[in-house]
Write a protein that holds these residues in place. Structure first.
Motif, PDB file in Angstrom:
ATOM      1  N   SER A 170       5.369  -0.875   1.919  1.00  0.00           N
ATOM      2  CA  SER A 170       6.808  -1.039   2.160  1.00  0.00           C
ATOM      3  C   SER A 170       7.588   0.268   2.056  1.00  0.00           C
ATOM      4  N   ASP A 171       7.215   1.166   1.099  1.00  0.00           N
ATOM      5  CA  ASP A 171       8.063   2.334   0.821  1.00  0.00           C
ATOM      6  C   ASP A 171       9.450   1.884   0.361  1.00  0.00           C
ATOM      7  N   MET A 172       9.584   0.617  -0.060  1.00  0.00           N
ATOM      8  CA  MET A 172      10.895   0.075  -0.450  1.00  0.00           C
ATOM      9  C   MET A 172      10.947   0.022  -1.976  1.00  0.00           C
TER      10      MET A 172
ATOM     11  N   MET B 142       0.800  -1.233   0.000  1.00  0.00           N
ATOM     12  CA  MET B 142       0.000   0.000   0.000  1.00  0.00           C
ATOM     13  C   MET B 142       0.835   1.286   0.000  1.00  0.00           C
ATOM     14  N   HIS B 143       2.158   1.159  -0.094  1.00  0.00           N
ATOM     15  CA  HIS B 143       2.989   2.376  -0.173  1.00  0.00           C
ATOM     16  C   HIS B 143       4.191   2.075  -1.058  1.00  0.00           C
ATOM     17  N   GLN B 144       3.986   2.225  -2.357  1.00  0.00           N
ATOM     18  CA  GLN B 144       5.059   1.984  -3.329  1.00  0.00           C
ATOM     19  C   GLN B 144       5.340   3.274  -4.107  1.00  0.00           C
ATOM     20  N   HIS B 145       6.528   3.307  -4.705  1.00  0.00           N
ATOM     21  CA  HIS B 145       6.894   4.401  -5.616  1.00  0.00           C
ATOM     22  C   HIS B 145       7.590   3.758  -6.806  1.00  0.00           C
ATOM     23  N   VAL B 146       6.812   3.131  -7.675  1.00  0.00           N
ATOM     24  CA  VAL B 146       7.450   2.282  -8.686  1.00  0.00           C
ATOM     25  C   VAL B 146       8.293   3.079  -9.689  1.00  0.00           C
TER      26      VAL B 146
ATOM     27  N   ILE C 117      -5.339  10.834  -4.135  1.00  0.00           N
ATOM     28  CA  ILE C 117      -4.410  11.970  -4.175  1.00  0.00           C
ATOM     29  C   ILE C 117      -3.426  11.878  -3.018  1.00  0.00           C
ATOM     30  N   LYS C 118      -2.147  12.120  -3.308  1.00  0.00           N
ATOM     31  CA  LYS C 118      -1.117  12.116  -2.258  1.00  0.00           C
ATOM     32  C   LYS C 118      -0.629  13.541  -2.044  1.00  0.00           C
ATOM     33  N   VAL C 119      -0.648  13.984  -0.797  1.00  0.00           N
ATOM     34  CA  VAL C 119      -0.108  15.314  -0.502  1.00  0.00           C
ATOM     35  C   VAL C 119       0.980  15.205   0.559  1.00  0.00           C
TER      36      VAL C 119
ATOM     37  N   GLU D 131       0.000   8.310   6.312  1.00  0.00           N
ATOM     38  CA  GLU D 131       1.249   7.569   6.136  1.00  0.00           C
ATOM     39  C   GLU D 131       2.221   7.928   7.267  1.00  0.00           C
ATOM     40  N   HIS D 132       3.123   7.029   7.545  1.00  0.00           N
ATOM     41  CA  HIS D 132       4.247   7.281   8.474  1.00  0.00           C
ATOM     42  C   HIS D 132       3.750   7.620   9.891  1.00  0.00           C
ATOM     43  N   GLY D 133       3.888   8.873  10.309  1.00  0.00           N
ATOM     44  CA  GLY D 133       3.440   9.276  11.651  1.00  0.00           C
ATOM     45  C   GLY D 133       4.382   8.877  12.773  1.00  0.00           C
TER      46      GLY D 133
HETATM   47 ZN   LIG Z   1       6.915   7.040   0.474  1.00  0.00          ZN
END
Ligand SMILES: [Zn+2]
Length: 479
Positions: free
Chosen positions: A361-363, A90-94, A221-223, A282-284
């Motif tokens: 993952s953000d990986m 649920m957290h990718q940056h392909v 949307i991502k901010v 996200e994160h926090g």
């Molecule tokens: Zn990220």
């Protein structure tokens, strides 16, 4: 006739003459019946033992401990195996894998190679390892996503935010210090020209960026709500988008039936976004116990917010100054150390107070993308049970995917479940990951990867066997 040739004939037939129903039925892939398999349904901590699961086309139609009688079905014996839904990151940056590192889209050639590298990872390190869907949450893989959905290239499902929306100097501003921001200036910031992020200021520019993303097929949307570790100009404690800018992003997203996700670390930005209607947090990793309680109270009341946990990157990569990615500056490494310290406390509170949680993952950079599933095992190291860790990556993730409403590219069935009316995104494991979560890191234990009813990996049958339903590309024909 091989089924791939059959599909092409079938597709061509549509273009020239209507097929008879009998002909269409003959060409439709037969149902697949899994027998005697232990099922993790995406939510329950207990496996449904010795179950039978029927897949018809691209959808699961029956799950039962009673025998299922289906004439003409391929039967796959699931004895000793565990079935789970396909995993959802649920957290990718392909798209953030250009050869020079995270923010190095400095030329159009970087963009082209970034796309090629993205496609390589989408197949080899994502789909083939059992991650059948990703929520892409900054970056613009919307054309790759479209090509995958059209069957032109293989890959996971992608629900993308399009470019992240950031203020000048914020977490999404990846230009060099002296590069003029914006995409219109003569020496435009190519990072923005790639549309992986938007650097915008004021509600009007936010409106434009949100609408451009949605026009290109973004699902949400991502901010950027505050400072980040990997960016250069923004200390962790600063605020990101202003009140008016956040409110505008939420308004336009809601007008389109979808939602806003926020990158944020601390109480002040979580408070602003909680108040203004952002839904995915996200994160926090620097928030207080009080803020965790506020989040949980809001969730219990409305069920419309979620905490998105990036375990590996916060606990492991940011575990110490030395473990930070090599391309980080000294200041970026110091920011990472603070995050690594905060995450241990706050993830414990989120677990204790039972916050609705997803895993992402953000990986994404080389060296990390190869081991994305360690984010799931990390959830267990952080105190969650294996069933909770898998629920973050399957059932809960599927619920949040549906929050994209009319902008959801996969609206017909559920994602992340082994249940009727769910997409046939299915994994078979040799053994039980609920007993030993580390089993998911052993690729030889992953015996079947099915996405949308088609097998991309199947070590249970030879590829020329009738038991192996190949993942052919079916060209779509538009009359
Ligand atoms: Zn990220």
């Amino acid at each position: 006739m091989s089924s791939s040739i059959k599909s092409v004939v079938f597709a061509a037939g549509v273009a020239f003459a209507p097929l008879s129903i009998a002909q269409a039925e003959e060409d439709a892939p037969p149902p697949i019946l899994f027998t005697n398999v232990d099922v993790f349904d995406g939510f329950s901590p207990d496996l449904l033992m010795d179950a039978n699961v029927l897949v018809e086309g691209n959808v699961i139609t029956q799950v039962s401990t009673d025998p299922i009688d289906m004439e003409g079905a391929f039967v796959i014996d699931g004895t000793g195996k565990t079935m789970t839904p396909g995993l959802i990151d649920m957290h990718q940056h392909v798209m953030l894998n250009p050869p020079e590192g995270t923010a190095a889209y400095q030329t159009r050639w970087d963009e082209a190679s970034g796309g090629a590298i993205a496609q390589h990872h989408l197949v080899n390190n994502i789909l083939m390892k059992g991650i059948t869907s990703v929520r892409d949450i900054a970056g613009d893989p919307l054309d790759i996503a479209k090509a995958i959905d059209m069957g032109l290239i293989p890959g996971p499902r992608i629900v993308s935010s399009g470019g992240a929306i950031s203020q000048t100097g914020g977490h999404g501003d990846w230009a060099g210090r002296n590069v003029p921001p914006g995409i219109i200036a003569e020496h435009a910031d190519v990072t923005q020209a790639s549309q992986n992020s938007w650097t915008v200021d004021g509600p009007d520019e936010v409106t434009k960026a949100v609408r451009l993303n949605l026009r290109r097929g973004a699902g949400f949307i991502k901010v950027m709500g505050g400072g980040g570790v990997s960016s250069e100009f923004d200390p962790l404690d600063i605020m990101g988008l202003s009140e008016e800018e956040v409110a505008k992003a939420v308004e336009i997203a809601a007008d389109n039936g979808t939602y806003v996700a926020v990158h944020a670390y601390h109480d002040e930005s979580y408070e602003r976004h909680l108040r203004l209607g952002t839904r995915s947090f996200e994160h926090g990793f620097l928030i207080s116990e009080d803020m965790v309680k506020k989040m949980v109270a809001k969730y219990k009341e409305t069920e419309d917010i979620v905490w998105s946990f990036q375990c590996f990157m916060s606990v492991n990569s940011f575990g110490s100054y030395e473990s930070m990615p090599a391309f980080f500056t000294h200041e970026q490494k110091l920011k990472g150390v603070r995050v690594g310290e905060g995450v241990r406390a706050m993830s414990k509170w989120m677990n204790e107070y039972d916050m609705f949680t997803i895993g992402g993952s953000d990986m994404f950079s080389p060296g990390l993308v190869e081991k994305i599933k360690e984010d799931i095992t990390c959830n267990v190291d952080a105190g969650f049970t294996p069933a909770q860790a898998l629920k973050h990556w399957t059932g809960n993730a599927g619920i949040v995917m549906a929050w994209s409403g009319p902008k959801n590219p996969y609206p017909s069935f559920h994602l992340g479940r082994i249940a009727p009316e769910s997409y046939a995104d299915i994994l078979l494991w040799d053994g039980n990951p609920l007993e030993d979560i580390n089993l998911i890191l052993d690729e030889s234990k992953l015996q079947l990867v099915m996405k949308d009813g088609r097998a991309y990996k199947n070590t249970l049958a030879d590829s020329d066997s009738i038991m192996y339903r190949p993942a052919v590309s079916e060209p779509k024909v538009y009359p």
